[in-house]
Enzyme design. Sequence first.
Site, mmCIF file in Angstrom:
data_model
loop_
_atom_site.group_PDB
_atom_site.id
_atom_site.type_symbol
_atom_site.label_atom_id
_atom_site.label_comp_id
_atom_site.label_asym_id
_atom_site.label_seq_id
_atom_site.Cartn_x
_atom_site.Cartn_y
_atom_site.Cartn_z
ATOM 1 N N SER A 289 55.936 -94.786 3.649
ATOM 2 C CA SER A 289 54.495 -95.035 3.682
ATOM 3 C C SER A 289 54.197 -96.515 3.511
ATOM 4 O O SER A 289 53.220 -97.018 4.077
ATOM 5 C CB SER A 289 53.773 -94.206 2.621
ATOM 6 O OG SER A 289 54.255 -94.501 1.325
ATOM 7 N N GLU A 290 55.016 -97.237 2.727
ATOM 8 C CA GLU A 290 54.876 -98.691 2.624
ATOM 9 C C GLU A 290 56.228 -99.358 2.415
ATOM 10 O O GLU A 290 57.150 -98.770 1.835
ATOM 11 C CB GLU A 290 53.952 -99.110 1.468
ATOM 12 C CG GLU A 290 52.477 -99.152 1.815
ATOM 13 C CD GLU A 290 51.769 -97.859 1.460
ATOM 14 O OE1 GLU A 290 50.596 -97.712 1.824
ATOM 15 O OE2 GLU A 290 52.406 -96.995 0.830
ATOM 16 N N THR A 291 56.294 -100.590 2.872
ATOM 17 C CA THR A 291 57.396 -101.496 2.565
ATOM 18 C C THR A 291 56.784 -102.775 2.018
ATOM 19 O O THR A 291 55.763 -103.260 2.525
ATOM 20 C CB THR A 291 58.237 -101.801 3.820
ATOM 21 O OG1 THR A 291 58.887 -100.583 4.250
ATOM 22 C CG2 THR A 291 59.299 -102.847 3.548
#
Length: 283
Positions: free
Chosen positions: A45-47
């Site tokens: 979902s995020e980096t």
Amino acid sequence: MTEGTLRYTAFTDDPAGGNPAGVLLDAAGLDDAAMLATAAEVGYSETVFVTARDEAERRFAVRYFSPLAEVAFCGHATIALAVALAERIGPGPLTLDTAAGEIPVRTVADGAGRVRATLTSVPTRSRPASEAEVGATLRALGWEAADLDPRLPPHVAFGGNDHLILAAAGRERLADLSYDFDALAEVMRRHNWTTVDLVWRASPVRFHARNPFPVGGVVEDPATGAAAAAFGGYLRALGLAPAAGTPIAIRQGEDMGRPSDLTITLDPGEPRTHVTGTAVPTV
């Protein structure tokens, strides 16, 4: 994939739980397109990307990307990054410069060597959601007004990003989540919400949460630190904050098979939320 991308999962000590995040500790040479491409390839979902660093001052400039777009702030990726940094430069205070503002983080190692991180959010705020905002969201979710807890009114709360908070009247309603992905994404883009924070109150200091995240290309977030920060502001706005420093437990990800545990605390007179969790490598 860009060399050196780490994979951690936050708000758990089990690699099979929590919310996975990509962590790139040296992204100084990457442009926006390269960071977005890396986030898409990682697929979480995020980096989080460290774009500048001053290890002597323990200060780091960071940016967050979902597979589809940049995000101003991400709580679980912040916890993952803080643990990864503490494992490499030692526990202690960190300062992160984000698009949402300065985020202080405290990292502490326990007797077993596990690192626990606590971020302090930017100032929070919360306002009642409009009938139009709530109505469009309920239609996309397939919920009825009767599914909501009247003791916890809908709000749009901010803790680095905006989140619509809807409280389910029962645990069963929260567990049965099947929504129109495209319709909810359109509503969220229209209002610039990062997630819809669906909660159920088990007690005044224990909540269950689910966070649909279609605007990030993800059906659901297993743990959402930014929403937890906003939720702290929501409780404060409603006069439901417990005594200063009392831990508020948020259980998330249980219904999707990735249980996560977030803890928030609030201080009197300070419009910020402290969000605590652990993180471990996924591989």
